[in-house]
Design an enzyme around this catalytic site. Structure first.
Site, PDB file in Angstrom:
ATOM      1  CD  GLU A  82      -3.121  -0.741   0.152  1.00 30.13           C
ATOM      2  OE1 GLU A  82      -3.068   0.341  -0.472  1.00 30.13           O
ATOM      3  OE2 GLU A  82      -4.003  -1.587  -0.040  1.00 30.13           O
ATOM      4  CD  GLU A 113       4.652 -20.565  12.340  1.00 28.07           C
ATOM      5  OE1 GLU A 113       4.696 -20.618  13.571  1.00 28.07           O
ATOM      6  OE2 GLU A 113       3.684 -20.103  11.703  1.00 28.07           O
TER       7      GLU A 113
END
Length: 296
Positions: A82, A113
């Site tokens: 963004e 992870e």
């Protein structure tokens, strides 16, 4: 251990969640969500330290790198993406990394992870430098991928921050600045995409927005470096010029085109009655700050 984390505890208000009506579920979710901004308010000083550090890195030509796994990683990727249209920065200035790579944005990647080496390698891949700022994001505060990345970042001299949703989070000890937004038990036990995810998104909004203000990407409260990538943003760009200069639509459109669709340049052209070349020169001297440019 997971059982010692507040984000993994059972919420006493929703023990019988499966018996509630949709209306009751929404009401309790809304009530729980209202606690998130209150938790964030308690750590504003730590968030401010991160913002100051990011601004300093930007001024040296460095980058902001978000890094996380699962929801935490996706939120970092989202905020980074963004920044490009909102503030007109390159996609290399704010980067979002997620354990498992781009594929992990839409599907879970098994074991990603749990690897410290993977976090380190992802930072090596983007050629991390001492001018960069790395922010590790993990609701639990214990993700190995994030810890490995933070340790590597510190080894090359980069500044580091950690965002978690538990007190005394493990990742806090691996970062220069720790932000621990204690959001507590979720309405759905262990589902940290809920309050914890909301808290992380709000904190990332704060960091990116305040940092961009700090390097001149905003005039008053206007997005003067907006990248007009579609018709909606083209019209918004012209409205921003109108708001900043009190020009009418026709004038704003004229200078928008003359400035080759650079909103900031068009604003300076109008307010200082100058050509595009002079406006660019003035902005460069003022390090991109419109207010400083027009006050000279």
């Amino acid at each position: 251990m997971l059982e010692n984390l507040a984000t993994e505890e059972r919420n006493e208000k929703t023990i019988d969640l499966d018996t509630l009506s949709p209306k009751e579920i929404l009401a309790v979710m809304n009530e729980e969500d209202l606690t998130v901004p209150i938790a964030i308010k308690k750590v504003l000083p730590q968030i401010e330290l991160i913002v100051s550090g990011v601004i300093s890195c930007f001024q040296k030509g460095g980058r902001l790198i978000y890094l996380g796994a699962g929801t935490s990683g996706r939120l970092g990727v989202l905020d980074a993406a963004e920044c490009v249209p909102t503030f007109g920065v390159s996609k290399e200035q704010v980067i979002g990394l997620i354990a498992g790579g781009e594929k992990a944005f839409v599907a879970a990647i098994e074991g990603a992870e749990d690897s410290k080496i993977l976090g380190e390698n992802d930072l090596k891949q983007i050629k991390l430098t001492a001018n960069d700022f790395v922010i590790g994001i993990a609701a639990s505060g214990r993700t190995p991928y994030v810890i490995g990345a933070l340790d590597y970042a510190k080894s090359v001299g980069a500044k580091t921050g950690a965002i978690s949703c538990n007190a005394n989070a493990k990742i806090s000890a691996h970062a220069d600045i720790a932000v621990e937004v204690v959001t507590g038990a979720e309405i759905l036990t262990g589902s940290t995409r809920l309050k914890a995810g909301t808290a992380q998104k709000l904190v990332l909004n704060m960091i990116s927005t305040a940092s961009m203000v700090g390097i001149g990407k905003v005039y008053k409260n206007l997005m003067v470096d907006v990248l007009p990538t579609n018709k909606k943003l083209e019209e918004r760009s012209k409205r921003i010029i109108m708001e900043a200069t009190e020009a009418d639509y026709e004038t704003a459109n004229k200078f928008y085109e003359a400035a080759e669709k650079h909103v900031k340049v068009a604003i300076v052209m109008i307010l200082t009655n100058s050509t595009k070349e002079i406006a660019l020169e003035k902005l460069s001297e003022a390090k991109g700050f419109v207010r400083n440019t027009i006050q000279k």
